[in-house]
Motif scaffolding. Structure first.
Motif, mmCIF file in Angstrom:
data_model
loop_
_atom_site.group_PDB
_atom_site.id
_atom_site.type_symbol
_atom_site.label_atom_id
_atom_site.label_comp_id
_atom_site.label_asym_id
_atom_site.label_seq_id
_atom_site.Cartn_x
_atom_site.Cartn_y
_atom_site.Cartn_z
ATOM 1 N N GLY A 121 -48.278 14.382 33.695
ATOM 2 C CA GLY A 121 -49.377 13.538 33.241
ATOM 3 C C GLY A 121 -50.606 14.281 32.738
ATOM 4 N N THR A 122 -50.534 15.617 32.607
ATOM 5 C CA THR A 122 -51.691 16.359 32.092
ATOM 6 C C THR A 122 -51.425 16.790 30.656
ATOM 7 O OG1 THR A 122 -52.100 17.199 34.303
ATOM 8 C CG2 THR A 122 -53.190 18.359 32.491
ATOM 9 N N MET A 123 -52.390 16.532 29.765
ATOM 10 C CA MET A 123 -52.219 16.929 28.368
ATOM 11 C C MET A 123 -52.188 18.452 28.252
ATOM 12 S SD MET A 123 -51.777 14.929 25.810
ATOM 13 C CE MET A 123 -52.335 15.883 24.415
ATOM 14 N N PRO A 124 -51.230 19.008 27.517
ATOM 15 C CA PRO A 124 -51.254 20.452 27.267
ATOM 16 C C PRO A 124 -52.438 20.816 26.366
ATOM 17 C CG PRO A 124 -49.469 19.408 26.048
ATOM 18 C CD PRO A 124 -50.071 18.346 26.913
ATOM 19 N N GLU A 125 -52.959 22.026 26.521
ATOM 20 C CA GLU A 125 -54.170 22.419 25.785
ATOM 21 C C GLU A 125 -53.948 23.532 24.775
ATOM 22 O OE1 GLU A 125 -57.434 23.185 28.379
ATOM 23 O OE2 GLU A 125 -57.202 21.287 29.450
ATOM 24 N N SER A 126 -52.888 24.325 24.955
ATOM 25 C CA SER A 126 -52.703 25.455 24.033
ATOM 26 C C SER A 126 -51.801 25.046 22.870
ATOM 27 C CB SER A 126 -52.060 26.634 24.770
ATOM 28 O OG SER A 126 -50.704 26.335 25.047
ATOM 29 N N VAL A 127 -51.903 25.799 21.765
ATOM 30 C CA VAL A 127 -51.061 25.529 20.600
ATOM 31 C C VAL A 127 -49.584 25.598 20.999
ATOM 32 C CG1 VAL A 127 -50.317 26.487 18.382
ATOM 33 C CG2 VAL A 127 -52.753 26.277 18.892
ATOM 34 N N TYR A 166 -49.985 22.594 12.311
ATOM 35 C CA TYR A 166 -51.313 22.092 11.931
ATOM 36 C C TYR A 166 -51.880 21.152 13.002
ATOM 37 C CZ TYR A 166 -54.631 18.818 10.021
ATOM 38 O OH TYR A 166 -55.715 18.013 9.864
ATOM 39 N N THR A 167 -51.087 20.189 13.425
ATOM 40 C CA THR A 167 -51.593 19.222 14.407
ATOM 41 C C THR A 167 -51.918 19.923 15.726
ATOM 42 O OG1 THR A 167 -50.244 17.543 13.348
ATOM 43 C CG2 THR A 167 -51.102 16.996 15.517
ATOM 44 N N ALA A 168 -51.056 20.874 16.133
ATOM 45 C CA ALA A 168 -51.310 21.601 17.379
ATOM 46 C C ALA A 168 -52.635 22.360 17.292
ATOM 47 C CB ALA A 168 -50.157 22.565 17.665
#
Ligand code: SF4
Length: 340
Positions: free
Chosen positions: A64-70, A82-84
């Motif tokens: 349930g935690t959004m990833p933060e790195s590309v 691009y979106t990452a």
């Protein structure tokens, strides 16, 4: 992900509507795909909505935690480089350049980089320029500023150099060759496809099926591809029992609609279809396993593509009934009713 193929002006109200319906990743993950597609209706490129939905489910499965790195973001469906980079820099302050078509155009002109910036050496040169140019203290602001510059000032055909903050350093402008950058991509020739579509009603409700040709998963009237030289009405009549679960008694041409999806140009002959009635029909039995029946006003809450609007608009303009003047009658000799 909305902005992958949609302008900011068109995307913002749809984003607000999407967020009010699915306010959290958990809410999106728990939603039915049908409801997500319905909310996306009109934005086009529906694979984005399916991917967003699948991505929400994956995020929930992973805690349930959004990833933060590309790198982590790129493991989610529908999130490319691009979106990452856009999410990582704008939402989480990661120092990575986000390179979309607009930004690539700005950089290709700024440095007079020849060739098509999505391929080979040109791509490598544009990526290197993007990395060198990045403001690492405010990467999110920097990326958004370049995207906006490309979208509003450094326009593909007529760049507004006079209003550009990069004008002094721009090599394409200095040489008077802004039109030469970036290099053009070879376009694939469009493919023409003939379709026949049938509009039928049961108890005032439209007969709809799940689209398997234009936008898989969307509701559409029954459609069939028509081979070269084949009679569209006959083709539709022959598959109607399989598509709609009933025999077609009469098939009458209403007109033709043109519709383009990516490199496919569809020419759709549209028919009014009168179906064989079922003698034992109760209201609840009017819907078969193949079909959904909907009052036209209920279509608003269903996932549907632009083609359905065009087909229904054409049908609504035409006079109703077999007395339609000047319309060629096509399609099969009335097939024998098969009782349903
Ligand atoms: S000066 Fe003109 S061509 Fe160069 S980046 Fe600005 S708008 Fe684009």
């Amino acid at each position: 992900m909305i902005l992958q193929q949609t302008t900011v002006a068109a995307g913002v109200p749809r984003w607000e509507s999407f967020l009010s319906r699915f306010p959290t990743v958990a809410a999106l993950s728990a939603a039915r795909e049908r409801d997500v597609l319905a909310e996306w209706s009109g934005l086009g490129y529906y694979a984005r909505a399916r991917n967003l939905h699948r991505a929400a489910r994956l995020v929930m499965q992973r805690g349930g935690t959004m990833p933060e790195s590309v790198e982590e973001l790129r493991t989610l469906p529908g999130i490319g480089p691009y979106t990452a980079a856009a999410i990582a820099s704008i939402a989480f302050g990661a120092a990575v350049p986000a390179l979309d078509g607009n930004v690539a155009r700005v950089l290709a002109r700024l440095h007079a980089i020849p060739g098509e910036p999505r391929a080979g050496a040109s791509r490598a040169a544009v990526e290197a320029a993007a990395s060198a140019f990045l403001n690492r203290r405010s990467p999110g602001d920097h990326n958004q500023a370049l995207m906006e510059l490309g979208a509003l000032v450094c326009l593909p055909r007529s760049p507004r150099c006079i209003a550009c903050p990069l004008a002094r350093d721009c090599r394409a402008r200095a040489s008077g060759r802004t039109r030469d950058f970036p290099g053009k991509r070879a376009r694939k020739p469009a493919v023409s496809v003939r379709l026949a579509a049938g509009i039928a009603r049961r108890r005032g409700r439209l007969v709809l099926v799940e689209d398997a040709i234009l936008v898989p998963g969307h509701l559409v009237v029954p459609l069939v591809e028509v081979g070269p030289g084949a009679d569209a009405g006959r083709a539709l009549g022959s598959v109607w029992p399989r598509l709609a679960g009933r025999a077609a008694l009469r098939i009458e041409l209403v007109g033709t609609v043109r519709h383009t999806v990516l490199e496919r140009r569809y020419v759709v002959d549209v028919f009014d279809v009168t179906e064989a009635p079922r003698v034992d029909e109760r209201p609840a039995a009017a819907e078969t396993p193949h079909t959904r029946l909907l009052l036209p006003k209920k279509l608003e809450s269903e996932p549907r593509g632009g083609i359905l609007r065009k087909l229904l608009a054409l049908s609504a303009q035409a006079p109703t009934g077999s007395s339609r003047p000047g319309r060629a009658r096509r399609g099969p000799a009335p097939p024998k009713p098969r009782g349903g």
